[in-house]
Design an enzyme around this catalytic site. Structure first.
Site, PDB file in Angstrom:
ATOM      1  N   ARG A   1      -3.742   5.693   0.020  1.00  0.00           N
ATOM      2  CA  ARG A   1      -3.919   7.534   0.368  1.00  0.00           C
ATOM      3  C   ARG A   1      -3.272   7.868   1.864  1.00  0.00           C
ATOM      4  O   ARG A   1      -3.069   8.901   1.679  1.00  0.00           O
ATOM      5  CB  ARG A   1      -5.289   7.067   1.347  1.00  0.00           C
ATOM      6  CG  ARG A   1      -6.540   5.974   0.388  1.00  0.00           C
ATOM      7  CD  ARG A   1      -7.005   5.755   0.849  1.00  0.00           C
ATOM      8  NE  ARG A   1      -7.578   4.960   1.581  1.00  0.00           N
ATOM      9  CZ  ARG A   1      -8.055   4.214   2.438  1.00  0.00           C
ATOM     10  NH1 ARG A   1      -9.107   4.593   2.845  1.00  0.00           N
ATOM     11  NH2 ARG A   1      -8.282   2.412   2.891  1.00  0.00           N
TER      12      ARG A   1
ATOM     13  N   ARG B   1      -6.929  11.763  -7.623  1.00  0.00           N
ATOM     14  CA  ARG B   1      -8.175  10.240  -7.103  1.00  0.00           C
ATOM     15  C   ARG B   1      -9.181  11.107  -6.627  1.00  0.00           C
ATOM     16  O   ARG B   1     -10.477  10.836  -6.941  1.00  0.00           O
ATOM     17  CB  ARG B   1      -7.774   9.416  -6.159  1.00  0.00           C
ATOM     18  CG  ARG B   1      -6.553   8.310  -6.341  1.00  0.00           C
ATOM     19  CD  ARG B   1      -7.444   6.788  -7.138  1.00  0.00           C
ATOM     20  NE  ARG B   1      -9.309   7.158  -6.840  1.00  0.00           N
ATOM     21  CZ  ARG B   1      -9.608   6.121  -5.397  1.00  0.00           C
ATOM     22  NH1 ARG B   1      -8.980   6.075  -5.212  1.00  0.00           N
ATOM     23  NH2 ARG B   1     -11.076   6.828  -5.674  1.00  0.00           N
TER      24      ARG B   1
ATOM     25  N   ARG C   1       0.633  -1.277   0.001  1.00  0.00           N
ATOM     26  CA  ARG C   1       0.037  -0.152   0.024  1.00  0.00           C
ATOM     27  C   ARG C   1       0.576   1.101   0.031  1.00  0.00           C
ATOM     28  O   ARG C   1       0.363   2.389   0.594  1.00  0.00           O
ATOM     29  CB  ARG C   1      -0.677  -0.072   1.428  1.00  0.00           C
ATOM     30  CG  ARG C   1      -1.930  -1.233   1.224  1.00  0.00           C
ATOM     31  CD  ARG C   1      -3.601  -0.627  -0.158  1.00  0.00           C
ATOM     32  NE  ARG C   1      -4.186  -1.491  -0.350  1.00  0.00           N
ATOM     33  CZ  ARG C   1      -5.047  -1.903   0.321  1.00  0.00           C
ATOM     34  NH1 ARG C   1      -5.338  -0.960   1.741  1.00  0.00           N
ATOM     35  NH2 ARG C   1      -5.860  -2.962   0.358  1.00  0.00           N
TER      36      ARG C   1
ATOM     37  N   ASP D   1      -6.247  -3.367  -8.234  1.00  0.00           N
ATOM     38  CA  ASP D   1      -6.704  -4.093  -6.681  1.00  0.00           C
ATOM     39  C   ASP D   1      -7.286  -5.238  -6.819  1.00  0.00           C
ATOM     40  O   ASP D   1      -7.350  -5.886  -8.400  1.00  0.00           O
ATOM     41  CB  ASP D   1      -8.123  -3.497  -7.411  1.00  0.00           C
ATOM     42  CG  ASP D   1      -7.957  -3.202  -5.268  1.00  0.00           C
ATOM     43  OD1 ASP D   1      -7.379  -2.872  -4.523  1.00  0.00           O
ATOM     44  OD2 ASP D   1      -9.372  -5.316  -5.491  1.00  0.00           O
TER      45      ASP D   1
ATOM     46  N   TYR E   1     -14.423 -13.040  -0.722  1.00  0.00           N
ATOM     47  CA  TYR E   1     -15.681 -11.145  -0.588  1.00  0.00           C
ATOM     48  C   TYR E   1     -16.668 -11.857  -1.790  1.00  0.00           C
ATOM     49  O   TYR E   1     -18.243 -11.456  -1.523  1.00  0.00           O
ATOM     50  CB  TYR E   1     -14.301  -9.917  -1.581  1.00  0.00           C
ATOM     51  CG  TYR E   1     -13.940  -9.395  -0.748  1.00  0.00           C
ATOM     52  CD1 TYR E   1     -14.606  -8.792   0.085  1.00  0.00           C
ATOM     53  CD2 TYR E   1     -12.237  -9.721  -1.116  1.00  0.00           C
ATOM     54  CE1 TYR E   1     -13.183  -7.828   0.743  1.00  0.00           C
ATOM     55  CE2 TYR E   1     -11.560  -9.119  -0.257  1.00  0.00           C
ATOM     56  CZ  TYR E   1     -12.074  -8.467   1.093  1.00  0.00           C
ATOM     57  OH  TYR E   1     -11.252  -7.818   1.416  1.00  0.00           O
TER      58      TYR E   1
HETATM   59  O1  CP3 Z   1       0.331  -0.120  -2.653  1.00  0.00           O
HETATM   60  C1  CP3 Z   1      -0.067  -1.050  -3.663  1.00  0.00           C
HETATM   61  O2  CP3 Z   1      -0.588  -1.661  -2.628  1.00  0.00           O
HETATM   62  C2  CP3 Z   1      -0.573  -0.995  -4.272  1.00  0.00           C
HETATM   63  C3  CP3 Z   1      -1.669  -1.119  -4.638  1.00  0.00           C
HETATM   64  C4  CP3 Z   1      -3.244  -1.959  -4.309  1.00  0.00           C
HETATM   65  C5  CP3 Z   1      -4.467  -1.305  -3.792  1.00  0.00           C
HETATM   66  N1  CP3 Z   1      -5.262  -3.000  -3.118  1.00  0.00           N
HETATM   67  C6  CP3 Z   1      -4.483  -0.068  -3.614  1.00  0.00           C
HETATM   68  C7  CP3 Z   1      -6.091  -0.202  -3.129  1.00  0.00           C
HETATM   69  C8  CP3 Z   1      -3.050  -3.023  -3.801  1.00  0.00           C
HETATM   70  C9  CP3 Z   1      -1.445  -4.488  -3.640  1.00  0.00           C
HETATM   71  C10 CP3 Z   1      -4.123  -3.597  -3.137  1.00  0.00           C
HETATM   72  C11 CP3 Z   1      -4.971  -5.650  -2.539  1.00  0.00           C
HETATM   73  C12 CP3 Z   1      -5.738  -5.336  -1.610  1.00  0.00           C
HETATM   74  N2  CP3 Z   1      -7.133  -5.224  -2.530  1.00  0.00           N
HETATM   75  C13 CP3 Z   1      -6.042  -6.432  -0.794  1.00  0.00           C
HETATM   76  C14 CP3 Z   1      -4.867  -6.971  -0.359  1.00  0.00           C
HETATM   77  C15 CP3 Z   1      -3.440  -6.608  -0.007  1.00  0.00           C
HETATM   78  C16 CP3 Z   1      -4.399  -6.460   1.608  1.00  0.00           C
HETATM   79  O3  CP3 Z   1      -4.338  -4.926   1.874  1.00  0.00           O
HETATM   80  O4  CP3 Z   1      -4.297  -7.378   2.701  1.00  0.00           O
HETATM   81  C17 CP3 Z   1      -7.432  -6.646  -0.317  1.00  0.00           C
HETATM   82  C18 CP3 Z   1      -7.281  -7.292   0.244  1.00  0.00           C
HETATM   83  C19 CP3 Z   1      -8.380  -5.522  -1.350  1.00  0.00           C
HETATM   84  C20 CP3 Z   1      -9.580  -5.315  -0.901  1.00  0.00           C
HETATM   85  C21 CP3 Z   1      -9.605  -3.898  -0.819  1.00  0.00           C
HETATM   86  N3  CP3 Z   1      -9.168  -2.899  -2.373  1.00  0.00           N
HETATM   87  C22 CP3 Z   1      -9.581  -2.921   0.505  1.00  0.00           C
HETATM   88  C23 CP3 Z   1      -9.556  -3.945   1.475  1.00  0.00           C
HETATM   89  C24 CP3 Z   1      -9.824  -2.252  -0.186  1.00  0.00           C
HETATM   90  C25 CP3 Z   1      -9.744  -0.913   1.443  1.00  0.00           C
HETATM   91  C26 CP3 Z   1     -10.535  -0.305   1.359  1.00  0.00           C
HETATM   92  C27 CP3 Z   1     -10.923   1.012   2.316  1.00  0.00           C
HETATM   93  O5  CP3 Z   1     -11.701   2.107   1.748  1.00  0.00           O
HETATM   94  O6  CP3 Z   1     -10.390   1.304   3.420  1.00  0.00           O
HETATM   95  C28 CP3 Z   1     -10.094  -1.924  -1.073  1.00  0.00           C
HETATM   96  C29 CP3 Z   1      -9.497   0.087  -1.353  1.00  0.00           C
HETATM   97  C30 CP3 Z   1      -8.048  -0.357  -2.292  1.00  0.00           C
HETATM   98  N4  CP3 Z   1      -7.083  -1.084  -2.711  1.00  0.00           N
HETATM   99  C31 CP3 Z   1      -7.343   1.243  -1.779  1.00  0.00           C
HETATM  100  C32 CP3 Z   1      -6.093   0.669  -2.399  1.00  0.00           C
HETATM  101  C33 CP3 Z   1      -5.348   2.732  -2.709  1.00  0.00           C
HETATM  102  C34 CP3 Z   1      -8.292   2.636  -0.705  1.00  0.00           C
HETATM  103  C35 CP3 Z   1      -9.218   2.679  -2.093  1.00  0.00           C
HETATM  104  C36 CP3 Z   1      -8.943   4.622  -2.156  1.00  0.00           C
HETATM  105  O7  CP3 Z   1      -7.759   5.324  -2.632  1.00  0.00           O
HETATM  106  O8  CP3 Z   1     -10.549   5.254  -2.516  1.00  0.00           O
END
Ligand code: CP3
Length: 345
Positions: free
Chosen positions: A32, A41, A28, A77, A152
């Site tokens: 954010r 974004r 991550r 994602d 999911y």
């Molecule tokens: O920097 C990085 O790691 C690259 C991008 C990345 C994202 N998601 C971007 C993202 C990666 C590698 C992921 C993987 C991901 N997505 C996982 C496995 C990694 C982990 O954290 O365990 C999982 C379980 C997801 C599913 C998912 N997508 C979740 C649980 C969330 C968070 C929801 C929230 O808003 O708190 C997302 C959304 C997400 N994916 C965001 C980002 C930057 C946030 C959304 C935003 O910025 O609006």
């Protein structure tokens, strides 16, 4: 002279070769915690940004420029390949992935067709552009592991107890394995396409595997994670396999076919190495919340992780899970400097 990509500290550590310094990147890191990310974004939905080539490239580059990390993680994602084949889902801000029609019956499996390159054309265009822009810095492609994606698809949204998922797993193993097989084909293809487009390494996120007992992991999940990891076995890309709360599963996660096992902060890396065995490298494992403590504490904890990481044949420094959105970006940059200054000999 600049180091060639194949000799970068990150790839050397993944292969168990001695790197010039301990490599570091953060799960991550693109997201954010960065004001420049939040600005880009503004007014763009998460999944729309994942299918917009220029945004993916820029967001992936931001943490590389700012922190000087040793690898870029592709901005996308784990649900992107599911969206790409037409599954009706959204990423709801502050919640996570939400699926319109959760999959709990055989008829609903029809939502999961194979992934074709055209389905993810803008995503793959971003991989190609990034490989050019990154030069000697490796790009890590990724996919979700079948269990985490199933959690999911079956629950329909993030869950604490994975009740519907585990109920399906135990009550209809045949449907479960068919579902996991479908997901593994899609995730494996997503990983393969990224590697073929030039990603130097891949990570399979089984974030929620820690909800399973070791016995259930081996029976219901591991064979399908192996299928995903096998999808790139012929492509000469190191494979990282990560999950949260997986202390009891680390050996089995390595056996699934990983070159590098990601470890969360709950167990010390030297202990993790004993569980994983000597033939794989490790990645981790600073508690992400330590970054909210004073600098001296971050430095002390980082050095402890680095000392414990010496037990491994290769150590890629990372956090034990993703960067929390409220993290001070400067604390991350300072942490990169601490890791790079650590003397290996
Ligand atoms: O920097 C990085 O790691 C690259 C991008 C990345 C994202 N998601 C971007 C993202 C990666 C590698 C992921 C993987 C991901 N997505 C996982 C496995 C990694 C982990 O954290 O365990 C999982 C379980 C997801 C599913 C998912 N997508 C979740 C649980 C969330 C968070 C929801 C929230 O808003 O708190 C997302 C959304 C997400 N994916 C965001 C980002 C930057 C946030 C959304 C935003 O910025 O609006």
């Amino acid at each position: 002279m600049t180091t060639p990509l194949s000799e970068s500290p990150f790839l050397r550590a993944c292969r168990g070769e001695a790197p010039a310094h301990v490599p570091v990147w953060f799960m991550r890191q693109a997201g954010r915690s960065l004001p420049e990310y939040r600005k880009l974004r503004e007014g763009v939905a998460m999944l729309d940004s994942c299918f917009t080539t220029e945004l993916v490239v820029e967001i992936t580059m931001q943490p590389v420029r700012r922190h000087g990390v040793d690898a870029a993680i592709f901005f996308s994602d784990i649900v992107v390949p599911l969206k790409a084949i037409g599954v009706d889902l959204d990423i709801v801000p502050g919640v996570g992935p939400v699926i319109a029609e959760p999959i709990r019956s055989r008829a609903q499996l029809a939502q999961l067709r194979d992934l074709e390159p055209d389905d993810v054309a803008p995503v793959l265009a971003a991989v190609t552009a990034l490989v050019g822009e990154l030069g000697s810095t490796p790009l890590i492609g990724f996919a979700g592991a079948p269990f985490t994606l199933a959690s999911y698809l079956v629950e329909g949204r993030p869950s604490r107890d994975y009740r519907h998922t585990k109920a399906l797993m135990h009550s209809d193993p045949e449907l479960w394995h068919d579902l996991m097989g479908r997901i593994a084909a899609i995730a494996g293809q997503f990983l393969r396409l990224q590697a073929q487009a030039g990603a130097s390494a891949v990570q399979v996120f089984d974030s929620w595997a820690g909800a399973l007992s070791l016995a259930d992991y081996r029976t219901f999940s591991q064979p399908h994670s192996t299928a995903v990891l096998d999808a790139v076995a012929d492509l000469d890309v190191p494979r990282i396999h990560f999950g949260v709360g997986t202390g009891e599963l680390l050996g089995a996660m390595g056996e699934a076919g990983a070159d590098v096992v990601g470890v969360d902060w709950r167990i010390p890396l030297d202990d993790a190495v004993r569980r994983i065995g000597p033939e794989r490298a490790v990645q981790g494992n600073l508690d992400p919340t330590v970054l909210f403590a004073p600098t001296a504490v971050v430095e002390r904890e980082a050095r402890r992780v680095l000392d414990e990481g010496r037990a491994a044949r290769g150590h890629v420094f990372n956090l034990g899970h993703g960067v929390l959105p409220e993290t001070d970006p400067d604390a991350l940059t300072r942490l990169v400097d601490v890791v790079h200054a650590y003397e290996l000999d």
